[in-house]
Scaffold this active site. Sequence first.
Site, PDB file in Angstrom:
ATOM      1  N   SER A   1      34.854  -9.198  -6.253  1.00 36.99           N
ATOM      2  CA  SER A   1      33.931  -9.156  -7.534  1.00 36.99           C
ATOM      3  C   SER A   1      34.412  -7.893  -7.669  1.00 36.99           C
ATOM      4  O   SER A   1      34.168  -7.483  -8.888  1.00 36.99           O
ATOM      5  CB  SER A   1      32.232  -8.780  -7.346  1.00 36.99           C
ATOM      6  OG  SER A   1      31.974  -8.057  -5.781  1.00 36.99           O
TER       7      SER A   1
ATOM      8  N   LYS B   1      31.996  -5.608 -13.297  1.00 37.56           N
ATOM      9  CA  LYS B   1      30.717  -4.730 -14.345  1.00 37.56           C
ATOM     10  C   LYS B   1      31.099  -4.455 -15.635  1.00 37.56           C
ATOM     11  O   LYS B   1      31.043  -3.956 -16.770  1.00 37.56           O
ATOM     12  CB  LYS B   1      30.884  -3.307 -13.295  1.00 37.56           C
ATOM     13  CG  LYS B   1      30.027  -3.652 -11.970  1.00 37.56           C
ATOM     14  CD  LYS B   1      28.494  -3.151 -12.478  1.00 37.56           C
ATOM     15  CE  LYS B   1      28.365  -3.522 -10.565  1.00 37.56           C
ATOM     16  NZ  LYS B   1      26.503  -3.642 -10.723  1.00 37.56           N
TER      17      LYS B   1
END
Lengths: 328, 328
Positions: free
Chosen positions: B310, B54
């Site tokens: 991720s 992110k």
Amino acid sequence: MPVIPGPDDVLAAAERLAPHVVTTPLLESPLLDARVGGRLLLKAEMLQRTGAFKWRGAMNRLLQLSDDERRRGVVAFSSGNHGQAVAAAARRVGTSAVVVMPADAPRMKVDRTRAHGAEVVLYDRLRDDREAIGRRLAAERGLVLVPPYDDPMIAAGQGTLALEVARQASGLGARLDAFLVPCSGGGLAAGCALALERESPGTEVYTVEPAGFDDMARSLAEGRRVENRAGGRSICDALLAAAPGEMTFEVNRPRLAGGLVVSDEQVLDAMAAAFDALKVVVEPGGAVALAAALSGALDCRGKTVAVVLSGGNVDPETFARALSRSPA
Amino acid sequence: MPVIPGPDDVLAAAERLAPHVVTTPLLESPLLDARVGGRLLLKAEMLQRTGAFKWRGAMNRLLQLSDDERRRGVVAFSSGNHGQAVAAAARRVGTSAVVVMPADAPRMKVDRTRAHGAEVVLYDRLRDDREAIGRRLAAERGLVLVPPYDDPMIAAGQGTLALEVARQASGLGARLDAFLVPCSGGGLAAGCALALERESPGTEVYTVEPAGFDDMARSLAEGRRVENRAGGRSICDALLAAAPGEMTFEVNRPRLAGGLVVSDEQVLDAMAAAFDALKVVVEPGGAVALAAALSGALDCRGKTVAVVLSGGNVDPETFARALSRSPA
């Protein structure tokens, strides 16, 4: 007198190993930097093949086997990570391996060594002499003995880790004030001291050991090789060697700034900190250098300090024990 | 109609982000390769700043704030990782951040967001509308809304991850047959699909979602955006978006090969496998792509498959739960 390696041997090892090793990343964490009041550059060597720096030394030795030696095979004695590395390296260079391991080594280290195709011979860590077992197997079966640390090719291979750190730090524009390295027999420390002597001469190199197994720290302080007292216990299964190696001590004695010591509690705290701030898995013996930085065994305030996270081969039960502690 | 980004936006983002992001390593594991019968290239994005991908999108957006916008500050709504990233990015570019997070987000994500200096506003994930709260705060306080996925600058930033993967794979001489990417609102998938369209056009891109939150898989199958059924539960706290974003679905619909779905049990197994074989910490939502490979949701036999890990922001209790399972 043992054969003493020099900085050129580390440079030659780096060239030899280039196609075979992972250049592991140098991690940073604002959280850890804030905690110590300095800048930590953390070498993530659990991301090396077989999960520990031992791959470097093992491959450097096995790549130098003669054709005849490769036909005969190798034997190693090891608390676990060296054995895994020799087993995997043997498969890679096309030879066979026998690995002598303590019966109380972490299950995963024994399983992995077998998974790499090695024959595992277990011994009793408190009663048997693993070096004698290794030597006997070498003599009986004509195998090449690959010692875990007291060997110039092994130490030179391990030293390639510090070469990478020096170059990565330089790429960041950082000057290393200190270099903290986990220590058992002293092979990694010796190789790193040689590499840094050439690549980063102003850097102070400190070994870190678990309490009860501070043979290198006391040997450095006394200027001669001394053994650990009997009966010590530590969760750092990778760092239980009885005394510094003869060759490694010759290299380390004039080059190291000193030896630091940490407790098992500080090691568990460092493992939890690596989980939390770095998102990597560090085994107890691999976390002692970070423990030295976080506990203040080395005062890192205002300094740039390289910290070797030397391996990640830990059973889930032990890792969960580190995680279940309340944060420091 | 939303503004749709293209591959050039990902390339521009990569240039903009170069001084700010970690080029995270692409890991390999003979153990995992043997398990799936193919070659897995695992993108270790838990090693990114703030522990998740992110950071890429948040920085790409915040680096493009005008001087006036930077003076006013930003607001974000997030399950946790986007909030942390926006908070840290705001500090880095010299602005302030308000982050709207669910009251049941992992404690560490809330704590970290506050530690980065953001104001945290908690909401009830089942009753409140986080987007409405974010929009209201933006209007009332004159803040710039930084959405978690449905924004061209955010998606382009996330796509830089796939650019790196394509170039790292190419450096290994590997051709990617498939690319597995965790999916919530679809911003990471959209950015990656755009990057791969340019850099690796033969690669099939699949999203992976947790069971009960398979809105993207069903939307791709039906060719229109559909919502999740109410009442679903999953340990993948990062992947609970109700429906694909409008923009992200426009990008993903013609470009993705399909959507895969995994169970929480398969996710826990993947977290344990990453601990064991890779020595990295993966959070539940970050492990779904690996779970798809290991469970056979995608048949990897004979293929080279990129797997995005991720993020790694997981509470110790949840991680210990994954470790306490017996190996698959």
